[in-house]
Design a protein around this motif. Structure first.
Motif, PDB file in Angstrom:
ATOM      1  N   PHE A   1      -9.050  11.447  -8.130  1.00  0.00           N
ATOM      2  CA  PHE A   1      -8.901  10.010  -7.932  1.00  0.00           C
ATOM      3  C   PHE A   1     -10.215   9.403  -7.455  1.00  0.00           C
ATOM      4  N   VAL A   2     -10.482   8.173  -7.914  1.00  0.00           N
ATOM      5  CA  VAL A   2     -11.700   7.472  -7.549  1.00  0.00           C
ATOM      6  C   VAL A   2     -11.303   6.075  -7.071  1.00  0.00           C
ATOM      7  N   VAL A   3     -11.936   5.613  -6.008  1.00  0.00           N
ATOM      8  CA  VAL A   3     -11.647   4.273  -5.499  1.00  0.00           C
ATOM      9  C   VAL A   3     -11.888   3.261  -6.619  1.00  0.00           C
ATOM     10  N   GLY A   4     -10.923   2.366  -6.795  1.00  0.00           N
ATOM     11  CA  GLY A   4     -10.995   1.359  -7.847  1.00  0.00           C
ATOM     12  C   GLY A   4     -10.307   1.772  -9.137  1.00  0.00           C
ATOM     13  N   GLN A   5      -9.973   3.038  -9.254  1.00  0.00           N
ATOM     14  CA  GLN A   5      -9.303   3.555 -10.445  1.00  0.00           C
ATOM     15  C   GLN A   5      -7.931   2.894 -10.587  1.00  0.00           C
ATOM     16  N   VAL A   6      -7.572   2.526 -11.800  1.00  0.00           N
ATOM     17  CA  VAL A   6      -6.273   1.930 -12.069  1.00  0.00           C
ATOM     18  C   VAL A   6      -5.331   3.035 -12.544  1.00  0.00           C
ATOM     19  N   LEU A   7      -4.184   3.129 -11.890  1.00  0.00           N
ATOM     20  CA  LEU A   7      -3.187   4.152 -12.192  1.00  0.00           C
ATOM     21  C   LEU A   7      -1.833   3.502 -12.448  1.00  0.00           C
ATOM     22  N   TRP A   8      -0.898   4.293 -12.906  1.00  0.00           N
ATOM     23  CA  TRP A   8       0.482   3.849 -13.090  1.00  0.00           C
ATOM     24  C   TRP A   8       1.319   4.434 -11.962  1.00  0.00           C
ATOM     25  N   LEU A   9       2.198   3.662 -11.379  1.00  0.00           N
ATOM     26  CA  LEU A   9       3.083   4.142 -10.322  1.00  0.00           C
ATOM     27  C   LEU A   9       4.505   3.709 -10.617  1.00  0.00           C
ATOM     28  N   TRP A  10       5.404   4.223  -9.811  1.00  0.00           N
ATOM     29  CA  TRP A  10       6.818   3.864  -9.893  1.00  0.00           C
ATOM     30  C   TRP A  10       7.243   3.383  -8.515  1.00  0.00           C
ATOM     31  N   TYR A  11       7.991   2.273  -8.466  1.00  0.00           N
ATOM     32  CA  TYR A  11       8.477   1.766  -7.183  1.00  0.00           C
ATOM     33  C   TYR A  11       9.958   1.409  -7.299  1.00  0.00           C
ATOM     34  N   ASP A  12      10.615   1.431  -6.161  1.00  0.00           N
ATOM     35  CA  ASP A  12      12.034   1.111  -6.074  1.00  0.00           C
ATOM     36  C   ASP A  12      12.180  -0.412  -6.082  1.00  0.00           C
ATOM     37  N   PRO A  13      12.803  -0.994  -7.109  1.00  0.00           N
ATOM     38  CA  PRO A  13      12.922  -2.458  -7.145  1.00  0.00           C
ATOM     39  C   PRO A  13      13.759  -3.029  -6.006  1.00  0.00           C
ATOM     40  N   ARG A  14      14.641  -2.218  -5.414  1.00  0.00           N
ATOM     41  CA  ARG A  14      15.438  -2.680  -4.275  1.00  0.00           C
ATOM     42  C   ARG A  14      14.666  -2.588  -2.967  1.00  0.00           C
ATOM     43  N   ASN A  15      13.643  -1.729  -2.939  1.00  0.00           N
ATOM     44  CA  ASN A  15      12.795  -1.558  -1.757  1.00  0.00           C
ATOM     45  C   ASN A  15      11.371  -1.277  -2.241  1.00  0.00           C
ATOM     46  N   PRO A  16      10.628  -2.319  -2.611  1.00  0.00           N
ATOM     47  CA  PRO A  16       9.310  -2.123  -3.228  1.00  0.00           C
ATOM     48  C   PRO A  16       8.306  -1.357  -2.373  1.00  0.00           C
ATOM     49  N   ARG A  17       8.580  -1.185  -1.081  1.00  0.00           N
ATOM     50  CA  ARG A  17       7.677  -0.382  -0.244  1.00  0.00           C
ATOM     51  C   ARG A  17       7.728   1.105  -0.624  1.00  0.00           C
ATOM     52  N   SER A  18       8.813   1.528  -1.259  1.00  0.00           N
ATOM     53  CA  SER A  18       8.958   2.919  -1.693  1.00  0.00           C
ATOM     54  C   SER A  18       8.326   3.070  -3.070  1.00  0.00           C
ATOM     55  N   SER A  19       7.278   3.888  -3.123  1.00  0.00           N
ATOM     56  CA  SER A  19       6.583   4.081  -4.393  1.00  0.00           C
ATOM     57  C   SER A  19       6.099   5.521  -4.503  1.00  0.00           C
TER      58      SER A  19
ATOM     59  N   ILE B   1       0.871  -1.179   0.000  1.00  0.00           N
ATOM     60  CA  ILE B   1       0.000   0.000   0.000  1.00  0.00           C
ATOM     61  C   ILE B   1       0.905   1.225   0.000  1.00  0.00           C
ATOM     62  N   GLY B   2       0.641   2.141  -0.911  1.00  0.00           N
ATOM     63  CA  GLY B   2       1.418   3.374  -0.983  1.00  0.00           C
ATOM     64  C   GLY B   2       0.514   4.580  -0.821  1.00  0.00           C
ATOM     65  N   GLN B   3       1.122   5.724  -0.469  1.00  0.00           N
ATOM     66  CA  GLN B   3       0.366   6.959  -0.308  1.00  0.00           C
ATOM     67  C   GLN B   3       1.055   8.160  -0.926  1.00  0.00           C
ATOM     68  N   ARG B   4       2.247   7.990  -1.391  1.00  0.00           N
ATOM     69  CA  ARG B   4       3.022   9.134  -1.885  1.00  0.00           C
ATOM     70  C   ARG B   4       2.599   9.489  -3.306  1.00  0.00           C
ATOM     71  N   ARG B   5       2.313  10.765  -3.499  1.00  0.00           N
ATOM     72  CA  ARG B   5       1.883  11.249  -4.799  1.00  0.00           C
ATOM     73  C   ARG B   5       3.048  11.773  -5.633  1.00  0.00           C
ATOM     74  N   THR B   6       3.926  12.547  -5.012  1.00  0.00           N
ATOM     75  CA  THR B   6       5.110  13.107  -5.682  1.00  0.00           C
ATOM     76  C   THR B   6       6.262  13.084  -4.686  1.00  0.00           C
ATOM     77  N   PHE B   7       7.398  13.595  -5.096  1.00  0.00           N
ATOM     78  CA  PHE B   7       8.560  13.680  -4.211  1.00  0.00           C
ATOM     79  C   PHE B   7       8.641  15.020  -3.491  1.00  0.00           C
ATOM     80  N   ASP B   8       7.612  15.822  -3.587  1.00  0.00           N
ATOM     81  CA  ASP B   8       7.632  17.126  -2.937  1.00  0.00           C
ATOM     82  C   ASP B   8       7.556  16.984  -1.415  1.00  0.00           C
ATOM     83  N   PRO B   9       8.070  17.979  -0.675  1.00  0.00           N
ATOM     84  CA  PRO B   9       8.155  17.875   0.788  1.00  0.00           C
ATOM     85  C   PRO B   9       6.813  17.997   1.489  1.00  0.00           C
ATOM     86  N   GLY B  10       6.847  17.643   2.754  1.00  0.00           N
ATOM     87  CA  GLY B  10       5.681  17.808   3.605  1.00  0.00           C
ATOM     88  C   GLY B  10       4.895  16.528   3.757  1.00  0.00           C
ATOM     89  N   PRO B  11       3.881  16.588   4.618  1.00  0.00           N
ATOM     90  CA  PRO B  11       3.010  15.423   4.746  1.00  0.00           C
ATOM     91  C   PRO B  11       2.292  15.220   3.419  1.00  0.00           C
TER      92      PRO B  11
END
Length: 130
Positions: free
Chosen positions: A79-97, A55-65
Motif C-alpha cells: 500500500f502507498v499513501v494516496g493509492q485508491v483502493l476498493w473497500l466494502w462498508y456496512d450501509p447500516r453502519n458506514p463506520r464498519s468497513s 477512516i477505516g483500518q480493517r484489512r480483512t475479517f480475520d482475528p487479532g489486532p
C-alpha cells in the motif's frame, strides 16, 4: 488427551467464528472507493458515504489486532499513501468497513476447531478413552 482436544477446539472456534460470521454478514455491504492515508504502523484509509467521511483500518475479517501492525517493511509496500483502493462498508453502519471481504485465517481456525472437537468426540465414544 480428550480434554486438550476439547479446550483447543473451543478456543479455535472462539477465535474463528466471529470472522466467519462477519464475512457472512458482509454479503450485503456496499462497495466504494477509498484512499490510503497512512501505512504506518498499519494501513488507514478514508472513504465517503454521502456527505460523511470515515477512516477505516480493517484489512480483512480475520482475528487479532490489525494484521498490518505485524507486517514487515516488505509487506507494507503493498500500500502507498494516496493509492485508491476498493473497500466494502456496512450501509447500516458506514463506520464498519473492510478492504478485502475475506476471512481465510478465521475459516482455517473454524476447520481446525471442528476437527479437534470431532477427534475428541470420536475418541470419547469409541471406547478408547482412558
Amino acid at each position: 488427551m480428550i480434554t486438550v482436544w476439547i479446550i483447543a477446539g473451543a478456543f479455535l472456534l472462539f477465535r474463528g467464528v466471529p470472522g466467519v460470521l462477519a464475512l457472512w454478514r458482509s454479503r450485503s455491504w456496499t462497495g466504494s472507493e477509498c484512499s490510503v492515508v497512512d501505512v504506518r504502523p498499519s494501513i488507514s484509509y478514508s472513504y465517503r458515504v454521502g456527505s460523511d467521511e470515515f477512516i477505516g483500518q480493517r484489512r480483512t475479517f480475520d482475528p487479532g489486532p490489525t494484521i498490518d501492525a505485524s507486517l514487515s517493511d516488505a509487506g507494507r509496500g503493498e500500500f502507498v499513501v494516496g493509492q485508491v483502493l476498493w473497500l466494502w462498508y456496512d450501509p447500516r453502519n458506514p463506520r464498519s468497513s473492510v478492504l478485502r471481504r475475506s476471512a481465510s485465517v478465521s475459516m482455517l481456525l473454524v476447520i481446525l476447531g471442528l476437527t479437534s472437537l470431532t477427534l475428541a468426540t470420536a475418541t470419547l465414544f469409541s471406547g478408547d478413552a482412558p
